[in-house]
Enzyme design. Structure first.
Site, PDB file in Angstrom:
ATOM      1  N   CYS A   1       0.787  -1.227   0.000  1.00  0.00           N
ATOM      2  CA  CYS A   1       0.000   0.000   0.000  1.00  0.00           C
ATOM      3  C   CYS A   1       0.824   1.284   0.000  1.00  0.00           C
ATOM      4  O   CYS A   1       0.264   2.374  -0.108  1.00  0.00           O
ATOM      5  CB  CYS A   1      -0.925   0.008   1.215  1.00  0.00           C
ATOM      6  SG  CYS A   1      -0.063  -0.087   2.804  1.00  0.00           S
ATOM      7  N   GLN A   2       2.149   1.208   0.137  1.00  0.00           N
ATOM      8  CA  GLN A   2       2.940   2.429   0.286  1.00  0.00           C
ATOM      9  C   GLN A   2       2.762   3.392  -0.876  1.00  0.00           C
ATOM     10  O   GLN A   2       2.738   4.605  -0.690  1.00  0.00           O
ATOM     11  CB  GLN A   2       4.430   2.094   0.449  1.00  0.00           C
ATOM     12  CG  GLN A   2       4.789   1.397   1.742  1.00  0.00           C
ATOM     13  CD  GLN A   2       4.685  -0.111   1.625  1.00  0.00           C
ATOM     14  OE1 GLN A   2       4.046  -0.631   0.696  1.00  0.00           O
ATOM     15  NE2 GLN A   2       5.284  -0.825   2.558  1.00  0.00           N
TER      16      GLN A   2
END
Length: 360
Positions: free
Chosen positions: A91-92
């Site tokens: 998700c970064q």
């Protein structure tokens, strides 16, 4: 919306689940706690194999979701009446923590959500769940994901949840998606908590340690060293306060500039009776967030960070006696899906199956 008349098998249907992007097993562990048989987890990070398999009754498959075939995944559904596929793509790249000047679409992780969708189209599981950062919902790739599911005949629901409402002791907003071939599906309201869990509730009972120390009975209860200036800074830090509480001689150069004078989200102590900040991959560092212990002069230990992610206190992240690197283990913990959110997903699936079969 699904237009077919799909019905799951009745008479206590056999459920089997596979967890893509499984990491160390937060989502798997939560689902298994609720009684969902997660039989395998897929992740390309080889170091996740030990914690995933040591703490969960599931096999770890060290492959990228772009490399593993649908046939390899499907073998774990043999004999199952209801096939579940879940996952949390890295998700970064969608997070607000990502550098603002970075071209997100050029990040190799950007397209992994499409790879997840490709696996869904090939495997055609009965139920799907995806968890990610709240910001993902702003991007076209998420709209494509939802449209792809609906085109394949799934009923889809998604919402951004406050994780603290489901027993996670953090200020953390997450996007949770559920999709089913059987009919409308939604989050289990039975998992909502009346009272939020605080920092005190989670870590007050752990033994005291100093900065740079490891407790002899738990090697994960390890705190990073502090430089002399950071030790001076944390001693002057107040719970819930900011670096503005320090003597001027302790201020960093960035804090003296107009651009940094209002940025107070670093070098802070947590408060006992409030939520913890969102656990990141650098929660073990005093200078990268508000991760100072409420009263001890140190940052959160690795064990405390894991417990803030709602992993049980005995969850193993490396073999006993094995040398470990704080940065490496911190990244595994920070990247994990909180176990309590895994329980939310698991309970939601169980209630949905019960609704459409009449069996618990």
């Amino acid at each position: 919306m699904n237009t077919t008349d799909n019905k799951p098998a009745t008479n206590s249907p056999r459920i089997a689940a596979v967890d893509l992007f499984c990491g160390v097993g937060g989502l798997t562990h939560g689902m298994q706690r609720k009684g969902i048989p997660v039989l395998a987890g897929v992740d390309l990070e080889a170091s996740c194999k030990f914690p995933y398999e040591a703490n969960n009754n599931a096999k770890f498959i060290c492959k990228s979701v772009t490399e593993i075939t649908s046939q390899e995944i499907s073998q774990y559904y043999e004999g199952a009446d209801i096939r579940v596929l879940v996952g949390c793509a890295p998700c970064q790249t969608f997070s607000n923590h990502t550098q603002k000047n970075k071209k997100r679409q050029e990040d190799s992780k950007w397209s992994l959500l499409y790879s997840f969708l490709d696996q869904i189209k090939a495997i055609r599981p009965d139920i799907v769940s995806m968890e990610n950062v709240a910001e993902l919902a702003r991007y076209e790739i998420f709209d494509d994901f939802v449209l792809g599911l609906e085109t394949e005949g799934y009923w889809v629901s998604h919402q951004v949840v406050n994780a603290a409402n489901y027993g996670v002791p953090q200020r953390r907003r997450r996007l949770v998606l559920l999709a089913s071939r059987f009919g409308p599906i939604s989050l289990a309201e039975s998992e909502r908590t009346e009272k939020q869990v605080t920092v005190r509730d989670v870590i007050a009972g752990l033994p005291k340690i100093r900065a740079g120390e490891t407790h002899p009975s738990d090697s994960l209860h390890h705190s990073s060293c502090l430089s002399p200036i950071n030790m001076a800074r944390i001693k002057q830090s107040k719970p819930g306060g900011t670096w503005k509480d320090w003597d001027e001689s302790l201020l960093a150069e960035c804090h003296k500039k107009p651009s940094g004078s209002t940025y107070s989200s670093v070098y802070g102590r947590m408060e006992w009776d409030k939520l913890c900040p969102t656990i990141t991959t650098q929660f073990y560092s005093f200078g990268t967030g508000r991760f100072g212990h409420p009263e001890q002069n140190r940052a959160l230990s690795l064990r405390e960070g894991a417990m803030m992610q709602t992993f049980p206190q005995d969850y193993q992240f490396f073999r006993k006696g094995e040398k470990f690197y704080t940065r490496h283990v911190g990244r595994m913990i920070g990247n994990a899906v909180p176990v309590k959110l895994g329980e939310l997903v698991g309970q939601s699936i169980l209630e949905h199956v019960y609704e459409y079969t009449g069996n618990e």
